[in-house]
Design a protein around this motif. Structure first.
Motif, PDB file in Angstrom:
ATOM      1  N   GLY A 226      -9.811 -14.970  -4.415  1.00 25.03           N
ATOM      2  CA  GLY A 226      -8.994 -13.661  -4.858  1.00 25.03           C
ATOM      3  C   GLY A 226      -8.879 -12.431  -3.781  1.00 25.03           C
ATOM      4  N   GLU A 227      -7.646 -12.022  -4.035  1.00 28.80           N
ATOM      5  CA  GLU A 227      -7.837 -10.705  -3.049  1.00 28.80           C
ATOM      6  C   GLU A 227      -6.859  -9.610  -3.745  1.00 28.80           C
ATOM      7  OE1 GLU A 227      -4.803 -10.379   0.766  1.00 28.80           O
ATOM      8  OE2 GLU A 227      -6.353 -12.196   0.633  1.00 28.80           O
ATOM      9  N   HIS A 228      -7.293  -8.528  -3.320  1.00 28.65           N
ATOM     10  CA  HIS A 228      -6.743  -7.306  -3.775  1.00 28.65           C
ATOM     11  C   HIS A 228      -6.568  -6.204  -2.559  1.00 28.65           C
ATOM     12  CE1 HIS A 228      -5.683  -4.375  -6.686  1.00 28.65           C
ATOM     13  NE2 HIS A 228      -6.301  -3.216  -6.199  1.00 28.65           N
ATOM     14  N   LEU A 229      -5.406  -5.325  -2.611  1.00 31.64           N
ATOM     15  CA  LEU A 229      -5.171  -4.385  -1.588  1.00 31.64           C
ATOM     16  C   LEU A 229      -5.253  -3.149  -2.380  1.00 31.64           C
ATOM     17  CD1 LEU A 229      -4.692  -4.036   1.470  1.00 31.64           C
ATOM     18  CD2 LEU A 229      -2.020  -4.261   0.826  1.00 31.64           C
ATOM     19  N   ALA A 230      -6.132  -2.239  -1.982  1.00 30.30           N
ATOM     20  CA  ALA A 230      -6.224  -1.170  -2.561  1.00 30.30           C
ATOM     21  C   ALA A 230      -6.113   0.194  -1.767  1.00 30.30           C
ATOM     22  CB  ALA A 230      -7.598  -0.609  -3.192  1.00 30.30           C
ATOM     23  N   THR A 231      -5.404   1.265  -2.144  1.00 30.94           N
ATOM     24  CA  THR A 231      -4.993   2.364  -1.316  1.00 30.94           C
ATOM     25  C   THR A 231      -6.081   3.750  -1.714  1.00 30.94           C
ATOM     26  OG1 THR A 231      -2.788   1.420  -1.169  1.00 30.94           O
ATOM     27  CG2 THR A 231      -3.160   3.775  -0.327  1.00 30.94           C
ATOM     28  N   VAL A 232      -6.583   4.150  -0.811  1.00 27.85           N
ATOM     29  CA  VAL A 232      -7.076   5.377  -0.974  1.00 27.85           C
ATOM     30  C   VAL A 232      -6.274   6.529  -1.475  1.00 27.85           C
ATOM     31  CG1 VAL A 232      -8.693   7.149   0.140  1.00 27.85           C
ATOM     32  CG2 VAL A 232      -9.064   4.574   0.829  1.00 27.85           C
ATOM     33  N   ASP A 233      -6.683   7.353  -2.597  1.00 31.83           N
ATOM     34  CA  ASP A 233      -5.676   8.399  -3.000  1.00 31.83           C
ATOM     35  C   ASP A 233      -5.244   9.466  -1.935  1.00 31.83           C
ATOM     36  OD1 ASP A 233      -4.459   9.989  -4.619  1.00 31.83           O
ATOM     37  OD2 ASP A 233      -6.069  10.703  -5.612  1.00 31.83           O
ATOM     38  N   ARG A 234      -4.021   9.910  -1.766  1.00 27.06           N
ATOM     39  CA  ARG A 234      -3.835  10.579  -0.788  1.00 27.06           C
ATOM     40  C   ARG A 234      -4.232  12.217  -0.970  1.00 27.06           C
ATOM     41  NH1 ARG A 234       2.558  11.041   0.456  1.00 27.06           N
ATOM     42  NH2 ARG A 234       1.922   8.892   1.164  1.00 27.06           N
ATOM     43  N   PHE A 235      -4.402  12.466  -2.339  1.00 29.42           N
ATOM     44  CA  PHE A 235      -4.731  13.959  -2.854  1.00 29.42           C
ATOM     45  C   PHE A 235      -5.997  13.881  -3.340  1.00 29.42           C
ATOM     46  CE2 PHE A 235       0.165  13.281  -3.044  1.00 29.42           C
ATOM     47  CZ  PHE A 235       0.477  14.213  -1.992  1.00 29.42           C
ATOM     48  N   ARG A 236      -6.870  13.137  -3.012  1.00 32.16           N
ATOM     49  CA  ARG A 236      -8.326  13.312  -3.844  1.00 32.16           C
ATOM     50  C   ARG A 236      -8.779  14.543  -3.383  1.00 32.16           C
ATOM     51  NH1 ARG A 236     -12.165   8.539  -1.688  1.00 32.16           N
ATOM     52  NH2 ARG A 236     -11.894   9.048   0.251  1.00 32.16           N
ATOM     53  N   GLY A 237      -9.343  15.349  -4.167  1.00 30.24           N
ATOM     54  CA  GLY A 237     -10.296  16.632  -3.668  1.00 30.24           C
ATOM     55  C   GLY A 237     -11.596  16.352  -3.157  1.00 30.24           C
ATOM     56  N   GLY A 238     -12.032  17.428  -2.580  1.00 30.88           N
ATOM     57  CA  GLY A 238     -13.493  17.302  -1.809  1.00 30.88           C
ATOM     58  C   GLY A 238     -13.581  16.579  -0.688  1.00 30.88           C
ATOM     59  N   SER A 239     -14.563  16.299  -0.098  1.00 31.97           N
ATOM     60  CA  SER A 239     -14.740  15.875   1.305  1.00 31.97           C
ATOM     61  C   SER A 239     -15.469  14.638   1.018  1.00 31.97           C
ATOM     62  CB  SER A 239     -15.289  16.735   2.162  1.00 31.97           C
ATOM     63  OG  SER A 239     -16.537  17.184   1.713  1.00 31.97           O
TER      64      SER A 239
ATOM     65  N   PRO B 223      -6.918   9.688   3.773  1.00 33.45           N
ATOM     66  CA  PRO B 223      -5.852   9.574   2.770  1.00 33.45           C
ATOM     67  C   PRO B 223      -4.853   8.444   3.256  1.00 33.45           C
ATOM     68  CG  PRO B 223      -6.290  11.669   3.550  1.00 33.45           C
ATOM     69  CD  PRO B 223      -7.163  10.853   4.294  1.00 33.45           C
ATOM     70  N   ASP B 224      -4.472   7.823   2.034  1.00 30.24           N
ATOM     71  CA  ASP B 224      -3.548   6.903   2.359  1.00 30.24           C
ATOM     72  C   ASP B 224      -4.154   5.234   3.224  1.00 30.24           C
ATOM     73  OD1 ASP B 224      -1.538   7.504   0.639  1.00 30.24           O
ATOM     74  OD2 ASP B 224      -0.352   8.668   2.340  1.00 30.24           O
ATOM     75  N   ALA B 225      -5.237   5.377   3.150  1.00 27.72           N
ATOM     76  CA  ALA B 225      -5.863   4.191   4.025  1.00 27.72           C
ATOM     77  C   ALA B 225      -5.957   2.921   3.050  1.00 27.72           C
ATOM     78  CB  ALA B 225      -7.148   4.345   4.250  1.00 27.72           C
ATOM     79  N   ARG B 226      -5.708   1.889   3.677  1.00 23.19           N
ATOM     80  CA  ARG B 226      -5.675   0.572   2.749  1.00 23.19           C
ATOM     81  C   ARG B 226      -7.034  -0.192   2.963  1.00 23.19           C
ATOM     82  NH1 ARG B 226      -1.132  -2.435   5.123  1.00 23.19           N
ATOM     83  NH2 ARG B 226      -2.086  -1.151   7.025  1.00 23.19           N
TER      84      ARG B 226
END
Length: 165
Positions: free
Chosen positions: A152-165, A119-122
């Motif tokens: 080109g460059e993009h910074l994405a963040t993993v969703d904090r509240f995503r369900g499942g494992s 969660p919240d990993a970049r």
């Protein structure tokens, strides 16, 4: 009785030479404006056409790397497994490059946090593409650059509240 005009050095009477000179002065520029317009237009339009083609190719490359980095980062951040995330992000970037008319480009996706997909990993997605300049002949490729590298460059963040494992 009138005297005939004495001839000049070339053997042409002076009165006739004067009339021809006046006639040439009056008629000399007739029709040359359109020819000058065509000549100047060609001299200006050919470089302008090349400039527009080159800028369009570079702009397509810039859009391609931007879109590929964005989609690769998003797809990677939405994945559940790091191994599958890499292959999915490569596939997403390849689709974007092909949509913009480029055969391939380079994509690197790196995790900035540990665990990578927690969660919240970049996640940083970096793309690069070699854009070939149009109409550069092989003869001058050593002197004139025939390609431009676009990044080109993009910074994405993993969703904090995503369900499942």
């Amino acid at each position: 009785m009138t005297r005939p005009d004495p001839p000049d050095q070339a053997g042409v009477p002076r009165r006739l030479r004067r009339r021809l000179t006046l006639h040439v002065r009056e008629q000399g520029d007739r029709g040359s404006a359109s020819l000058e317009l065509i000549g100047v237009s060609v001299l200006l339009l050919v470089p302008l056409f090349y400039l527009v083609m080159t800028l369009a190719q570079l702009q397509a490359g810039a859009y391609a790397v931007s879109g590929a980095a964005r989609d690769a980062g998003r797809v990677f951040a939405e994945s559940r497994d790091v191994g599958a995330a890499h292959s999915r992000s490569q596939a997403a970037a390849r689709i974007i490059f092909e949509d913009y008319g480029f055969a391939s480009g380079d994509v690197q996706v790196t995790c900035l946090d540990d665990p990578c997909l927690g969660p919240d990993a970049r996640v940083r997605a970096t793309t690069s593409l070699r854009v070939q300049l149009p109409l550069v002949p092989d003869v001058v490729r050593g002197v004139v650059p025939s390609e431009v590298v676009v990044h080109g460059e993009h910074l994405a963040t993993v969703d904090r509240f995503r369900g499942g494992s």
